[in-house]
Each structure stands twice: as structure tokens, then as C-alpha cells.
Design a protein around this motif. Structure first.
Motif, mmCIF file in Angstrom:
data_model
loop_
_atom_site.group_PDB
_atom_site.id
_atom_site.type_symbol
_atom_site.label_atom_id
_atom_site.label_comp_id
_atom_site.label_asym_id
_atom_site.label_seq_id
_atom_site.Cartn_x
_atom_site.Cartn_y
_atom_site.Cartn_z
ATOM 1 N N ASN A 306 0.831 -1.194 0.000
ATOM 2 C CA ASN A 306 0.000 0.000 0.000
ATOM 3 C C ASN A 306 0.872 1.253 0.000
ATOM 4 O O ASN A 306 1.700 1.434 0.881
ATOM 5 C CB ASN A 306 -0.873 -0.030 1.259
ATOM 6 N N PRO A 307 0.691 2.138 -0.982
ATOM 7 C CA PRO A 307 1.500 3.365 -1.004
ATOM 8 C C PRO A 307 1.158 4.348 0.113
ATOM 9 O O PRO A 307 1.839 5.347 0.297
ATOM 10 C CB PRO A 307 1.199 3.962 -2.382
ATOM 11 N N VAL A 308 0.070 4.071 0.851
ATOM 12 C CA VAL A 308 -0.294 4.901 2.000
ATOM 13 C C VAL A 308 0.247 4.243 3.260
ATOM 14 O O VAL A 308 -0.047 3.082 3.533
ATOM 15 C CB VAL A 308 -1.829 5.041 2.114
ATOM 16 N N PRO A 309 1.049 4.890 4.099
ATOM 17 C CA PRO A 309 1.472 6.287 4.036
ATOM 18 C C PRO A 309 2.931 6.446 3.596
ATOM 19 O O PRO A 309 3.484 7.523 3.738
ATOM 20 C CB PRO A 309 1.319 6.711 5.490
ATOM 21 N N CYS A 310 3.534 5.375 3.097
ATOM 22 C CA CYS A 310 4.956 5.460 2.776
ATOM 23 C C CYS A 310 5.243 6.444 1.654
ATOM 24 O O CYS A 310 6.217 7.198 1.708
ATOM 25 C CB CYS A 310 5.476 4.072 2.386
ATOM 26 N N THR A 311 4.418 6.422 0.619
ATOM 27 C CA THR A 311 4.648 7.270 -0.554
ATOM 28 C C THR A 311 3.682 8.433 -0.614
ATOM 29 O O THR A 311 4.061 9.555 -0.962
ATOM 30 C CB THR A 311 4.521 6.433 -1.838
ATOM 31 N N ILE A 312 2.433 8.180 -0.308
ATOM 32 C CA ILE A 312 1.419 9.238 -0.242
ATOM 33 C C ILE A 312 0.778 9.202 1.131
ATOM 34 O O ILE A 312 0.867 8.201 1.849
ATOM 35 C CB ILE A 312 0.356 9.072 -1.351
ATOM 36 N N GLU A 313 0.103 10.276 1.499
ATOM 37 C CA GLU A 313 -0.375 10.409 2.868
ATOM 38 C C GLU A 313 -1.767 9.840 3.105
ATOM 39 O O GLU A 313 -2.035 9.279 4.155
ATOM 40 C CB GLU A 313 -0.365 11.891 3.266
ATOM 41 N N LYS A 314 -2.665 9.983 2.126
ATOM 42 C CA LYS A 314 -4.059 9.638 2.362
ATOM 43 C C LYS A 314 -4.637 8.817 1.222
ATOM 44 O O LYS A 314 -4.106 8.798 0.118
ATOM 45 C CB LYS A 314 -4.895 10.914 2.556
ATOM 46 N N ARG A 315 -5.743 8.183 1.511
ATOM 47 C CA ARG A 315 -6.367 7.287 0.538
ATOM 48 C C ARG A 315 -6.926 8.029 -0.674
ATOM 49 O O ARG A 315 -6.981 7.465 -1.766
ATOM 50 C CB ARG A 315 -7.508 6.501 1.207
ATOM 51 N N ASP A 316 -7.377 9.267 -0.486
ATOM 52 C CA ASP A 316 -7.954 9.989 -1.611
ATOM 53 C C ASP A 316 -6.906 10.365 -2.657
ATOM 54 O O ASP A 316 -7.248 10.857 -3.727
ATOM 55 C CB ASP A 316 -8.693 11.244 -1.135
ATOM 56 N N GLN A 317 -5.631 10.095 -2.350
ATOM 57 C CA GLN A 317 -4.560 10.380 -3.313
ATOM 58 C C GLN A 317 -4.190 9.164 -4.162
ATOM 59 O O GLN A 317 -3.319 9.260 -5.031
ATOM 60 C CB GLN A 317 -3.318 10.867 -2.562
ATOM 61 N N LEU A 318 -4.850 8.036 -3.923
ATOM 62 C CA LEU A 318 -4.483 6.806 -4.635
ATOM 63 C C LEU A 318 -4.655 6.935 -6.146
ATOM 64 O O LEU A 318 -3.777 6.516 -6.914
ATOM 65 C CB LEU A 318 -5.312 5.627 -4.108
ATOM 66 N N ILE A 319 -5.772 7.471 -6.588
ATOM 67 C CA ILE A 319 -6.017 7.570 -8.028
ATOM 68 C C ILE A 319 -5.080 8.578 -8.697
ATOM 69 O O ILE A 319 -4.471 8.261 -9.728
ATOM 70 C CB ILE A 319 -7.498 7.905 -8.305
#
Length: 613
Positions: A306-319
Motif C-alpha cells: 500500500n503506497p499509504v502512508p509510505c509514498t502518499i499520505e491519504k487514501r484519496d490520493q491513490l487515483i
């Protein structure tokens, strides 16, 4: 941390071009209809809108960027149960088409709240107007803020710029072009949304190894939960919550929301409005399934990494993260997807702004102007004031979007929950009016107040009592069911999705109010309607019902009239007003509106012909 890829010149060109075309449509209709300076043309599209733009506009009105960001994240974390939500259309659309639209359209009203005054009184009309305005302003603010925040943190697009661009562009073309501009831009924007989404799906699917591998990995991860018949109302997503609860949730949109009813009325006849709603049903199903599949592609791409939170902070940033990860090296494609997200927001906000301007002018400003000046507002001034109000509501939405960032996640949860908290009680007013002729205005008002109190207590109590999420540590190699406070987790449906209930695994350990607060968010609207109906019936029966104010049969749903006729319980002398009775009633809006259809003029035109009561 953003993906190490940036926009190319082609991306900016495609993005800016989509905004220019949207604004150009507004300018075109402002110039085209320059000589038609009347509120009917500006707010109702002249009531001669073609089928094609109306059908797509119905889809776009509540299809926001929140959907594009939220539904795939919902699937990635919680599996495919959400796909059952498409079946609520099979229930909601026929009900709206055959039992709601005929009543609203034949009365030729401009504002849905006019119907409430005709059925009850002016107090109910004003209450409905005010509650709708609060509901839409909060929702539109989140529609602006949510995608702006996601795009800022992943793609580097400034939040201030995003909010201003979306807000000002849609305010501009809505204020100058009116409903025609809104509908035709909605149609154009839906093509952008589908194009952007299909491009992402195709490219990402090829990169992960094909469709079969996508489903294979989903099965391995336990994401392919097709159906769940658990009757427990505390379980967040089951067949019953998604289909039955989703049906009532959808009815708050298609049966009791001004933005939708406005589109029904914009067509020449009832049949056209009914056809438009049926035609947009396949598109809404296809779009939902595409978003569900996008969630499976996310799973195939990242799996338990899961790229959250290692690469991005929140789930709404996945797309947005997936877009830059998969499409970042292809000039023009990221720009197309950003245009997709912005277009989804534009369509929702513009529809809301136009609806807010209409209800303010029709329900508040014109009656107040008539009372103060003792005469009616002329059409030229009314049109100018309508454009000013569209501008004011657009700017107010932008201001609320900026304020959202200062209140943190709690205000976002409350704002998203507002549709469940207010949409259900508002729908209850129309259910009472259409299906219960014995309910009087006092019963309706008290029922609405009790319903609002109940849903606010339930939704806010759920927010306050939810357990805190443990801090996520990196590496974060397994998805979990903890409820976070990011926007996508809260907004996984085309309208709203307050996934603020605790996880299913912990339901058996809850007691008392904790159990009550764990009720699935999809039951909010159903419970709201039930509370309102029960209270309204009790109060109405205790206060004499509608004996002192007979109900015109034209204000009742065709379903009720059919059932009453079959049961031979319909008494014309109690519930039906003849034309003669209609014209002799004192201080009753039936005298003012009852002959609309027979006279062949719209309510907007009639506003200029009637005298003060």
C-alpha cells in the motif's frame, strides 16, 4: 510525497482546453439567448431542452470528483461489495419516473418547494428552501476542496489554484449562460470524465498484465466479495444496505432534490423527462462498474504494498498517484485525467449553483419583493438578479471550500454526512405530501424537525464516538479496515459515503449507544423517512388531518390515486377540489397555481400575472 513525474506542455494544453470549451459554451448561450431576457429561459432552459443533454446532465449533477477519487479507494481497501449499489437504480428510477415526475411536471413549477406550499403552506416551503441551501452549499464546498487537496499533494497542483479555477470557471458560465449552459457543459464534461477514466483503466490494466490477472489477484487478496445477505443493519455494506438502503438514498436525489427536478421540468413534457431519466441509468451503471474495476486495478498494481502512508499520505490520493505512476511518461494523458477530475467537479458545482439561484429567486426573493413593493418584479430585472445570485452562490461556495482546510477532517465528515442527515428528512416531506393526503402542515413540520433531530444525533454521534485510528507506520504492507479521516474513505459513492462506522469485526463487542452509532450510513435516509412519517401521521391525526384543507388530486402521487381507486377509498368531496372550488378558495395557493396547465403558461410567467394574496 509525489510521484517523480511532472506535467508536460501537452498536459497543460489539454487541461486548459477543457476549461476554455466549458466557458465557451456559457458565452455561446449568453449571446444566443441575449434577447430572451426572462427567468424561464435562464433558470429552466426555456422548458424546451433536448433529450440528449438532459440525460447526461442528470448523470453529471451528482457525479463529482469525489466519486472518481473515492470509489476505487473503497474497492481497494474493502472489496467489491459496493458493486451492488447499481441495483438501487432498478428500484429508484421507476419510482421517480412514474410516481414523482408526473406530479412535479404537470404543475409546471419552477422550484420544488412551490409544490410544498401548494400541498401544505408557505412555512413548509421556506423551511424546505433553507434546508436545501445549507445542504447544497456544504456539499459543493467539499466537492471543490476534496479534489483540490488530492491533486495538490500528489501532482503538485496548488490547492488555491485548483479551487479558484474550478469555482470561477463554473460560476462564470453558470451566471452568464443559465441552465442551458449548465446542461450542455455537463454533457461535454461527461465525455471528458469517461475518456479520462477509460484511458487510465486501459493503460493500467495492460501494465499489470491484463484483465484476467486483475481478477486473479483480487481473488487471491479476498477482494471479490460478490454478495452478502447478512440482515444485520450494523454491517456497513450488505445486499440489504446497498440495494434497499441505497434505494432510499438515491430517492433523496431523484425524488426530492431541486437540481434534479429542475432538469425534469426543463423538458417540454412528462414523457421526455421520464425518458431522460431512464436513458441515464445505463450510463450510471457503466460508470460505477468502471470505478469498481479501477479499484481492482489498484489492487493488482500495488497489492499489499500500500503506497499509504509510505509514498502518499491519504487514501484519496491513490487515483492521482496511479495516474502519475502509470501515465506520467505519456504526454497529454495526465492532463486528460486532471481534466476528468475537474470536469466532474465543474458539473456538480454548476448544477448546484443554478439550483440554489432558482430556489432563492422563486421561494424567497420574488415573494419578498412582492410583499414590500406591492407589485411583481419585471422579467428583465428578475433575470439580472438571477445571474447575480448565481454569481454570489458560486463565490460563497469557493469561500466555504477555503474554510474547509482550517477545520480539519471533522468539518469534512460533517459536510459529507449532511446529505444523509438532511437529504432523508427533505425526502420525507415529499413522501408525506405525495402519499399521505391525511397529513397536514403541522404534522409535516413537526415530522421534519423530529427527522432532522434524529439524523443529526445519529450522524454526529457516530463521528464523535468513532475510535481513533492507530498511526500508520512504514513499511505498511497490508491493507487494513481502520477508518481513516481522509476524503476518499468518507466519499465512496456518487453522492456521499460516510464510512465513519466502525469495522464489522468489532460489532459484536458494542453495546448501547455504541451499537446505535454503528448503524450503516446507508440506512440514514430510510430511518429519516420512517421517523418523519410516523410522527407526521400521529400529529396530523391528533389535529384533524387535512379536513380543513382538502387536497387536490393533482398533488398526489399516481400510485396513491391508483391504490385508492382500487380500494374504493378515495372520496372526492374530502380530498379533491373541483375547478370551481379551486378558484374560490381564500388564502390558498391552489387558486394561484391550480390552473397552470390549463392556461398553458409556466409558473415563472404566472409570477408576473398574479396579484398579492
Amino acid at each position: 510525497m509525489a510521484v517523480n513525474k511532472t506535467f508536460h506542455l501537452a498536459d497543460y494544453i489539454i487541461f486548459v482546453l477543457s476549461l476554455v470549451i466549458s466557458s465557451g459554451i456559457g458565452i455561446f448561450y449568453a449571446l444566443k439567448d441575449k434577447r430572451k431576457q426572462n427567468t424561464k429561459e435562464f433558470l429552466l432552459g426555456g422548458q424546451d431542452m433536448p433529450l440528449f443533454p438532459v440525460a447526461l446532465s442528470l448523470l453529471a449533477s451528482f457525479l463529482s470528483a469525489i466519486s472518481v477519487l473515492g470509489i476505487p479507494a473503497e474497492i481497494y481497501y474493502n472489496g467489491t461489495m459496493y458493486w451492488l449499489f447499481i441495483f438501487r437504480n432498478a428500484l429508484a428510477y421507476p419510482v421517480a419516473v412514474h410516481w414523482f415526475i408526473p406530479v412535479f411536471h404537470q404543475l409546471e413549477i419552477a422550484s420544488i418547494n412551490e409544490y410544498l406550499e401548494m400541498r401544505f403552506n408557505k412555512v413548509v416551503r421556506i423551511i424546505g428552501c433553507l434546508v436545501f441551501q445549507v445542504q447544497m452549499l456544504l456539499y459543493m464546498a467539499v466537492v471543490l476542496y476534496a479534489p483540490a487537496l488530492a491533486l495538490n499533494q500528489v501532482m503538485g497542483i496548488n490547492t488555491l489554484v485548483s479551487i479558484l479555477v474550478i469555482g470561477l470557471v463554473c460560476t462564470f458560465y453558470t451566471a452568464i449562460g443559465g441552465l442551458k449552459a449548465v446542461m450542455w457543459t455537463d454533457a461535454f464534461q461527461m465525455f471528458i470524465v469517461f475518456a479520462g477514466l477509460l484511458t487510465l483503466i486501459i493503460k493500467a490494466t495492460v501494465e499489470v498484465g491484463g484483465v484476467s490477472l486483475v481478477f486473479e489477484k483480487a481473488a487471491e487478496a479476498g477482494k471479490l466479495e460478490i454478495i452478502n445477505f447478512d440482515p444485520n443493519p450494523l454491517v456497513r455494506h450488505t445486499f440489504w444496505t446497498l440495494v434497499i438502503g441505497g434505494f432510499m438514498t438515491s430517492m433523496t436525489i431523484y425524488g426530492g432534490n431541486q437540481a434534479m427536478v429542475q432538469r425534469y421540468i426543463s423538458m417540454k413534457n412528462v414523457k421526455g423527462a421520464q425518458t431522460a431519466l431512464y436513458l441515464q441509468m445505463p450510463a450510471s451503471i457503466i460508470f460505477t462498474l468502471l470505478l469498481v474495476f479501477t479499484g481492482l486495478v489498484l489492487n493488482a498494481k500495488y497489492g499489499d504494498k500500500n503506497p499509504v502512508p509510505c509514498t502518499i499520505e491519504k487514501r484519496d490520493q491513490l487515483i492521482p498517484y496511479l495516474v502519475m505512476d502509470v501515465l506520467g511518461d505519456t504526454p497529454g494523458v495526465p492532463g486528460l485525467f486532471v481534466a476528468c477530475i475537474f470536469s466532474a467537479s465543474l458539473s456538480t458545482v454548476s448544477s448546484g449553483v443554478n439550483a440554489l439561484a432558482l430556489v432563492f429567486m422563486t421561494d424567497i426573493f420574488k415573494p419578498l419583493y412582492r410583499k414590500i413593493t406591492q407589485h411583481d418584479l419585471n422579467e428583465i430585472r428578475a433575470t439580472i438578479y438571477s445571474k447575480i445570485m448565481a454569481l454570489v452562490y458560486g463565490l460563497l461556495t469557493i469561500a466555504l471550500a477555503f474554510l474547509s482546510q482550517y477545520f480539519g477532517s471533522l468539518i469534512l465528515q460533517i459536510a459529507i454526512s449532511i446529505f444523509g442527515m438532511v437529504g432523508g428528512p427533505l425526502l420525507s416531506l415529499f413522501v408525506l405530501a405525495l402519499f399521505f393526503p391525511c397529513v397536514n402542515s403541522l404534522g409535516a413540520v413537526i415530522g421534519l424537525i423530529c427527522s432532522l433531530t434524529f439524523t443529526f444525533w445519529l450522524a454526529i454521534g457516530t463521528i464523535v464516538s468513532k475510535p481513533s485510528s492507530p498511526p500508520a507506520m512504514c513499511p505498511f504492507n497490508t491493507t487494513n479496515n481502520y477508518i481513516t479521516t481522509d476524503i476518499a474513505t468518507l466519499t465512496s459513492t456518487p453522492l456521499y459515503n460516510t464510512t465513519i462506522n466502525t469495522v464489522n469485526a468489532g460489532l459484536t463487542n458494542k453495546t448501547g449507544l455504541e451499537t446505535f452509532y454503528s448503524i450503516s450510513y446507508l440506512w440514514y435516509s430510510t430511518l429519516a423517512v420512517l421517523v418523519a412519517v410516523v410522527v407526521a401521521l400521529v400529529i396530523s391525526c391528533a389535529t384533524g388531518g387535512s379536513r380543513n384543507k382538502p387536497v387536490d388530486r393533482r398533488l398526489l402521487s399516481p400510485l396513491y390515486l391508483t391504490l385508492a381507486s382500487l380500494a374504493k377509498t378515495y372520496q372526492p368531496n374530502e380530498m379533491e377540489m373541483t375547478d370551481k372550488e379551486c378558484t374560490t378558495m381564500n388564502h390558498n395557493e391552489h387558486n394561484r397555481y391550480g390552473q397552470v396547465k390549463e392556461n398553458g403558461i409556466s409558473n415563472v410567467e404566472m409570477e408576473l400575472k398574479v396579484s398579492k394574496d
